[in-house]
Design an enzyme around this catalytic site. Sequence first.
Site, PDB file in Angstrom:
ATOM      1  N   ASN A 186       0.876  -1.175   0.000  1.00 22.89           N
ATOM      2  CA  ASN A 186       0.000   0.000   0.000  1.00 22.89           C
ATOM      3  C   ASN A 186       0.911   1.222   0.000  1.00 22.89           C
ATOM      4  OD1 ASN A 186      -1.784   2.053   0.508  1.00 22.89           O
ATOM      5  ND2 ASN A 186      -2.305   1.397   2.589  1.00 22.89           N
ATOM      6  N   LYS A 191       0.263   4.232  -0.349  1.00 19.90           N
ATOM      7  CA  LYS A 191      -0.351   5.457   0.203  1.00 19.90           C
ATOM      8  C   LYS A 191      -0.062   6.644  -0.727  1.00 19.90           C
ATOM      9  CE  LYS A 191      -0.213   3.353   4.703  1.00 19.90           C
ATOM     10  NZ  LYS A 191      -0.225   3.489   6.160  1.00 19.90           N
ATOM     11  N   HIS A 193      -9.618   1.365   4.467  1.00 21.11           N
ATOM     12  CA  HIS A 193      -8.363   1.559   5.203  1.00 21.11           C
ATOM     13  C   HIS A 193      -8.626   2.503   6.379  1.00 21.11           C
ATOM     14  CE1 HIS A 193      -4.330   2.766   6.286  1.00 21.11           C
ATOM     15  NE2 HIS A 193      -3.929   1.651   5.713  1.00 21.11           N
ATOM     16  N   GLU A 221      -7.026   4.868   7.563  1.00 19.19           N
ATOM     17  CA  GLU A 221      -6.782   6.291   7.283  1.00 19.19           C
ATOM     18  C   GLU A 221      -7.987   6.902   6.571  1.00 19.19           C
ATOM     19  OE1 GLU A 221      -2.975   5.747   5.401  1.00 19.19           O
ATOM     20  OE2 GLU A 221      -2.126   5.228   7.355  1.00 19.19           O
ATOM     21  N   GLU A 245      -5.750  -4.789  10.394  1.00 18.80           N
ATOM     22  CA  GLU A 245      -4.731  -3.766  10.662  1.00 18.80           C
ATOM     23  C   GLU A 245      -5.059  -3.033  11.953  1.00 18.80           C
ATOM     24  OE1 GLU A 245      -2.593  -2.645   6.734  1.00 18.80           O
ATOM     25  OE2 GLU A 245      -4.258  -1.263   7.029  1.00 18.80           O
ATOM     26  N   GLY A 304       2.114   2.404  10.866  1.00 16.84           N
ATOM     27  CA  GLY A 304       3.066   3.496  10.724  1.00 16.84           C
ATOM     28  C   GLY A 304       3.709   3.909  12.045  1.00 16.84           C
ATOM     29  N   SER A 336       3.026  -1.939  10.418  1.00 12.97           N
ATOM     30  CA  SER A 336       4.469  -1.987  10.703  1.00 12.97           C
ATOM     31  C   SER A 336       5.104  -3.345  10.422  1.00 12.97           C
ATOM     32  CB  SER A 336       4.759  -1.547  12.146  1.00 12.97           C
ATOM     33  OG  SER A 336       4.340  -0.209  12.339  1.00 12.97           O
TER      34      SER A 336
HETATM   35  P1  PGA Z   1       2.558   0.411   7.666  1.00 12.73           P
HETATM   36  O1  PGA Z   1       1.101   0.610   6.982  1.00 12.73           O
HETATM   37  O2  PGA Z   1       3.087  -0.895   7.157  1.00 12.73           O
HETATM   38  O3  PGA Z   1       3.346   1.585   7.237  1.00 12.73           O
HETATM   39  O4  PGA Z   1       2.317   0.364   9.152  1.00 12.73           O
HETATM   40  C1  PGA Z   1       0.257  -0.463   6.767  1.00 12.73           C
HETATM   41  C2  PGA Z   1      -1.035   0.045   6.166  1.00 12.73           C
HETATM   42  O5  PGA Z   1      -1.490   1.114   6.575  1.00 12.73           O
HETATM   43  O6  PGA Z   1      -1.619  -0.602   5.281  1.00 12.73           O
END
Ligand code: PGA
Length: 249
Positions: free
Chosen positions: A9, A11, A95, A97, A167, A173, A212
């Site tokens: 992903n 982003k 997601h 976010e 997640e 993150g 992460s």
């Molecule tokens: P990250 O993000 O691996 O940077 O923690 C995962 C995600 O949001 O899909």
Amino acid sequence: MRRPIVAGNWKMNGTQSEAAALIDGILAGLDTITNAEVVVCPPFTLIAMVAKALNSSSVGYGAQNLNVHDVGAYTGEVSGPMLRDLGCTYVIVGHSERRALYGESDDIVAEKFRAAQQHGLVPILCVGETLEQREKGQTEKVIATQLEAVVDTVGIEGFSEAVIAYEPIWAIGTGMTATPQQAQEVHRFIREKLSGLDSTISANLRLQYGGSVKEANARGLFDQPDIDGGLIGGASLQADEFLNICRAA
Ligand code: PGA
């Protein structure tokens, strides 16, 4: 047997030249990945060039979001038919976010899941709890509610062509990964919950872990019986790191 799936992903990251270098790097190491299905989800602006750069390799690609409508006066939005037109196979829906920053409710996420499938896209449905919810012992309740909204909209049959990404929001993150045991507990909960509705669909459904994931912790997570690969954010922007995660699956 469920084939593991590792999806990057990206982003809101990447210019065309950065994306070209990243895809080159992934393709250069692809022959060392024998087991996992590999997918990238670039920003909308890069999908067409990524599709071309992938050049019919085995790497799949998709988008990070879609609108519930097909066409019309929705300034700034991108629809399922547009993504199909670019050859996308997958699209991430719900997601955290999008849920937190853009107000996507469980019902909107469910409508996006439906819209994706209507246009032949495989939704990667994200579910997960906040740290506060986990500390209050609400993890299962939160995830059950997120899943039920989708089941109510498309039925359990909708999960025969879908992927779920668990997640935990506190792990995204932050560098704070769920332990393999914490992740496995929630994955088992998801599989058992859906199994109550259709045991075959549930047994075949791929459940990714996200939050992460790095080359250093990927194997421990992917070794868990109900974890079928990962949804990778930050670590998917480095070809070598992403390839090592794919190899761990
Ligand atoms: P990250 O993000 O691996 O940077 O923690 C995962 C995600 O949001 O899909």
